[in-house]
Design a protein around this motif. Sequence first.
Motif, PDB file in Angstrom:
ATOM      1  N   ASP A 178     -19.343   0.677  -4.672  1.00 29.38           N
ATOM      2  CA  ASP A 178     -18.137   0.269  -3.951  1.00 29.38           C
ATOM      3  C   ASP A 178     -17.807  -1.211  -4.155  1.00 29.38           C
ATOM      4  OD1 ASP A 178     -20.386  -0.573  -2.615  1.00 29.38           O
ATOM      5  OD2 ASP A 178     -19.589  -0.154  -0.618  1.00 29.38           O
ATOM      6  N   LYS A 179     -18.207  -1.770  -5.267  1.00 28.44           N
ATOM      7  CA  LYS A 179     -18.027  -3.203  -5.488  1.00 28.44           C
ATOM      8  C   LYS A 179     -16.553  -3.590  -5.607  1.00 28.44           C
ATOM      9  CE  LYS A 179     -18.638  -2.836 -10.449  1.00 28.44           C
ATOM     10  NZ  LYS A 179     -19.461  -3.122 -11.586  1.00 28.44           N
ATOM     11  N   GLU A 180     -15.738  -2.812  -6.283  1.00 25.31           N
ATOM     12  CA  GLU A 180     -14.335  -3.195  -6.469  1.00 25.31           C
ATOM     13  C   GLU A 180     -13.528  -3.099  -5.177  1.00 25.31           C
ATOM     14  OE1 GLU A 180     -12.842  -1.307 -10.001  1.00 25.31           O
ATOM     15  OE2 GLU A 180     -13.850  -2.783 -11.256  1.00 25.31           O
ATOM     16  N   PRO A 181     -13.670  -2.030  -4.393  1.00 24.48           N
ATOM     17  CA  PRO A 181     -12.967  -2.022  -3.100  1.00 24.48           C
ATOM     18  C   PRO A 181     -13.409  -3.173  -2.190  1.00 24.48           C
ATOM     19  CG  PRO A 181     -13.653   0.197  -3.659  1.00 24.48           C
ATOM     20  CD  PRO A 181     -14.266  -0.726  -4.676  1.00 24.48           C
ATOM     21  N   ASP A 182     -14.705  -3.488  -2.218  1.00 26.61           N
ATOM     22  CA  ASP A 182     -15.191  -4.616  -1.424  1.00 26.61           C
ATOM     23  C   ASP A 182     -14.595  -5.931  -1.910  1.00 26.61           C
ATOM     24  OD1 ASP A 182     -16.699  -3.138   0.309  1.00 26.61           O
ATOM     25  OD2 ASP A 182     -18.642  -3.620  -0.604  1.00 26.61           O
ATOM     26  N   ALA A 183     -14.517  -6.091  -3.215  1.00 23.33           N
ATOM     27  CA  ALA A 183     -13.938  -7.315  -3.779  1.00 23.33           C
ATOM     28  C   ALA A 183     -12.463  -7.431  -3.401  1.00 23.33           C
ATOM     29  CB  ALA A 183     -14.106  -7.325  -5.291  1.00 23.33           C
ATOM     30  N   ARG A 184     -11.722  -6.330  -3.492  1.00 22.92           N
ATOM     31  CA  ARG A 184     -10.305  -6.346  -3.103  1.00 22.92           C
ATOM     32  C   ARG A 184     -10.158  -6.708  -1.632  1.00 22.92           C
ATOM     33  NH1 ARG A 184      -7.779  -0.876  -4.819  1.00 22.92           N
ATOM     34  NH2 ARG A 184      -6.163  -1.638  -3.450  1.00 22.92           N
ATOM     35  N   LYS A 185     -11.023  -6.160  -0.795  1.00 23.79           N
ATOM     36  CA  LYS A 185     -10.977  -6.443   0.638  1.00 23.79           C
ATOM     37  C   LYS A 185     -11.260  -7.926   0.901  1.00 23.79           C
ATOM     38  CE  LYS A 185     -13.149  -5.262   4.999  1.00 23.79           C
ATOM     39  NZ  LYS A 185     -14.382  -4.793   5.588  1.00 23.79           N
ATOM     40  N   THR A 186     -12.267  -8.456   0.248  1.00 20.02           N
ATOM     41  CA  THR A 186     -12.623  -9.862   0.424  1.00 20.02           C
ATOM     42  C   THR A 186     -11.494 -10.776  -0.034  1.00 20.02           C
ATOM     43  OG1 THR A 186     -14.961  -9.352   0.127  1.00 20.02           O
ATOM     44  CG2 THR A 186     -14.307 -11.645  -0.186  1.00 20.02           C
ATOM     45  N   LEU A 187     -10.897 -10.470  -1.164  1.00 22.23           N
ATOM     46  CA  LEU A 187      -9.785 -11.281  -1.673  1.00 22.23           C
ATOM     47  C   LEU A 187      -8.582 -11.200  -0.731  1.00 22.23           C
ATOM     48  CD1 LEU A 187     -10.166 -10.394  -5.445  1.00 22.23           C
ATOM     49  CD2 LEU A 187     -10.609 -12.624  -4.393  1.00 22.23           C
ATOM     50  N   MET A 209      -6.426 -12.571  -8.597  1.00 21.59           N
ATOM     51  CA  MET A 209      -7.688 -11.871  -8.878  1.00 21.59           C
ATOM     52  C   MET A 209      -7.645 -10.435  -8.352  1.00 21.59           C
ATOM     53  SD  MET A 209     -10.805 -14.593  -8.538  1.00 21.59           S
ATOM     54  CE  MET A 209     -10.316 -15.490  -7.075  1.00 21.59           C
ATOM     55  N   ARG A 210      -7.055 -10.254  -7.155  1.00 24.75           N
ATOM     56  CA  ARG A 210      -6.929  -8.901  -6.606  1.00 24.75           C
ATOM     57  C   ARG A 210      -6.016  -8.057  -7.499  1.00 24.75           C
ATOM     58  NH1 ARG A 210      -4.060  -8.047  -1.015  1.00 24.75           N
ATOM     59  NH2 ARG A 210      -2.330  -7.430  -2.317  1.00 24.75           N
ATOM     60  N   GLY A 211      -4.939  -8.643  -7.966  1.00 26.03           N
ATOM     61  CA  GLY A 211      -4.046  -7.929  -8.882  1.00 26.03           C
ATOM     62  C   GLY A 211      -4.750  -7.530 -10.169  1.00 26.03           C
ATOM     63  N   ASP A 212      -5.599  -8.413 -10.681  1.00 22.98           N
ATOM     64  CA  ASP A 212      -6.356  -8.088 -11.890  1.00 22.98           C
ATOM     65  C   ASP A 212      -7.294  -6.903 -11.654  1.00 22.98           C
ATOM     66  OD1 ASP A 212      -5.051 -10.214 -13.078  1.00 22.98           O
ATOM     67  OD2 ASP A 212      -6.785 -11.561 -13.011  1.00 22.98           O
ATOM     68  N   LEU A 213      -7.929  -6.876 -10.484  1.00 20.70           N
ATOM     69  CA  LEU A 213      -8.785  -5.728 -10.141  1.00 20.70           C
ATOM     70  C   LEU A 213      -7.966  -4.442 -10.059  1.00 20.70           C
ATOM     71  CD1 LEU A 213     -11.154  -7.131  -7.363  1.00 20.70           C
ATOM     72  CD2 LEU A 213     -11.825  -6.241  -9.594  1.00 20.70           C
ATOM     73  N   GLN A 267      -8.221  -1.024 -12.277  1.00 19.90           N
ATOM     74  CA  GLN A 267      -8.446   0.288 -11.661  1.00 19.90           C
ATOM     75  C   GLN A 267      -7.338   1.278 -11.998  1.00 19.90           C
ATOM     76  OE1 GLN A 267      -8.901  -0.966  -7.561  1.00 19.90           O
ATOM     77  NE2 GLN A 267     -11.095  -0.518  -7.662  1.00 19.90           N
ATOM     78  N   GLY A 268      -6.146   0.775 -12.327  1.00 21.58           N
ATOM     79  CA  GLY A 268      -5.043   1.655 -12.699  1.00 21.58           C
ATOM     80  C   GLY A 268      -4.408   2.390 -11.536  1.00 21.58           C
ATOM     81  N   THR A 269      -4.449   1.808 -10.342  1.00 29.46           N
ATOM     82  CA  THR A 269      -3.862   2.463  -9.175  1.00 29.46           C
ATOM     83  C   THR A 269      -2.342   2.272  -9.151  1.00 29.46           C
ATOM     84  OG1 THR A 269      -4.279   0.506  -7.825  1.00 29.46           O
ATOM     85  CG2 THR A 269      -5.951   2.229  -7.784  1.00 29.46           C
ATOM     86  N   TYR A 270      -1.665   3.238  -8.560  1.00 28.28           N
ATOM     87  CA  TYR A 270      -0.205   3.193  -8.438  1.00 28.28           C
ATOM     88  C   TYR A 270       0.192   3.274  -6.974  1.00 28.28           C
ATOM     89  CZ  TYR A 270       0.798   3.545 -13.395  1.00 28.28           C
ATOM     90  OH  TYR A 270       0.925   3.271 -14.727  1.00 28.28           O
ATOM     91  N   GLN A 271       1.392   2.798  -6.695  1.00 32.58           N
ATOM     92  CA  GLN A 271       1.903   2.773  -5.322  1.00 32.58           C
ATOM     93  C   GLN A 271       3.430   2.857  -5.383  1.00 32.58           C
ATOM     94  OE1 GLN A 271       0.050  -0.441  -3.240  1.00 32.58           O
ATOM     95  NE2 GLN A 271       1.662  -0.574  -1.719  1.00 32.58           N
ATOM     96  N   ARG A 272       4.010   3.380  -4.348  1.00 35.77           N
ATOM     97  CA  ARG A 272       5.478   3.463  -4.282  1.00 35.77           C
ATOM     98  C   ARG A 272       6.038   2.071  -4.041  1.00 35.77           C
ATOM     99  NH1 ARG A 272       9.799   5.997  -4.728  1.00 35.77           N
ATOM    100  NH2 ARG A 272      11.488   6.016  -3.228  1.00 35.77           N
ATOM    101  N   ASP A 273       7.073   1.748  -4.805  1.00 35.71           N
ATOM    102  CA  ASP A 273       7.731   0.446  -4.689  1.00 35.71           C
ATOM    103  C   ASP A 273       9.162   0.671  -4.218  1.00 35.71           C
ATOM    104  OD1 ASP A 273       8.629  -2.138  -4.904  1.00 35.71           O
ATOM    105  OD2 ASP A 273       8.504  -2.233  -7.082  1.00 35.71           O
ATOM    106  N   GLU A 274       9.468   0.181  -3.043  1.00 38.52           N
ATOM    107  CA  GLU A 274      10.801   0.364  -2.476  1.00 38.52           C
ATOM    108  C   GLU A 274      11.864  -0.418  -3.245  1.00 38.52           C
ATOM    109  OE1 GLU A 274      11.365   2.699  -0.265  1.00 38.52           O
ATOM    110  OE2 GLU A 274       9.213   3.076  -0.247  1.00 38.52           O
ATOM    111  N   VAL A 275      11.489  -1.509  -3.873  1.00 35.82           N
ATOM    112  CA  VAL A 275      12.454  -2.308  -4.640  1.00 35.82           C
ATOM    113  C   VAL A 275      12.971  -1.520  -5.834  1.00 35.82           C
ATOM    114  CG1 VAL A 275      12.755  -4.409  -6.021  1.00 35.82           C
ATOM    115  CG2 VAL A 275      11.442  -4.496  -3.898  1.00 35.82           C
TER     116      VAL A 275
END
Length: 154
Positions: A6-15, A34-38, A42-50
């Motif tokens: 769980d290192k990457e989720p922890d890193a994102r949370k810390t950042l 740095m969080r954006g680079d992680l 990871q290749g995650t996607y999200q809905r963008d209202e813009v």
Amino acid sequence: KSKRRDKEPDARKTLSEVVEKYPGSPWAPRALVMRGDLEARQGTYQRDEVFGGSVPTAALTYRAVVERYASSEAAAAALNKLARIYADSKRFDVAAATFQELGTRDADDWFDAWFSVGEIYEKRLKDNARVRTAYACVLSLSFHYAEARKRITR
């Protein structure tokens, strides 16, 4: 480099916590990048209202850097990464506008944004007038300067 699962989720949370707890710190925009680079890795996607659709989560994070910390050094790197995400997502008009914003903002044009703008207008958007304008803005110190000059005269 940790072997924890769980290192990457922890890193994102810390950042994220750095940004929440110290929003005025010079480390806040760096933490967001740095969080954006992680997120990009990871290749995650999200809905963008813009844009009214799904985009890489990193795009939203980089956009937050540009909007909240426009005067920081990290904003230029975030703009570059954001423009590349838009280009990879085939949103060439938005990518060109983002590269143009970067070229205008960054007087030294460290990311060779004007050459990227020219390429998008030339190869993707087929707008010859804007191609010439963009290539004309490529600085003489750029690695692509000679190529930009050739493309202006075509």
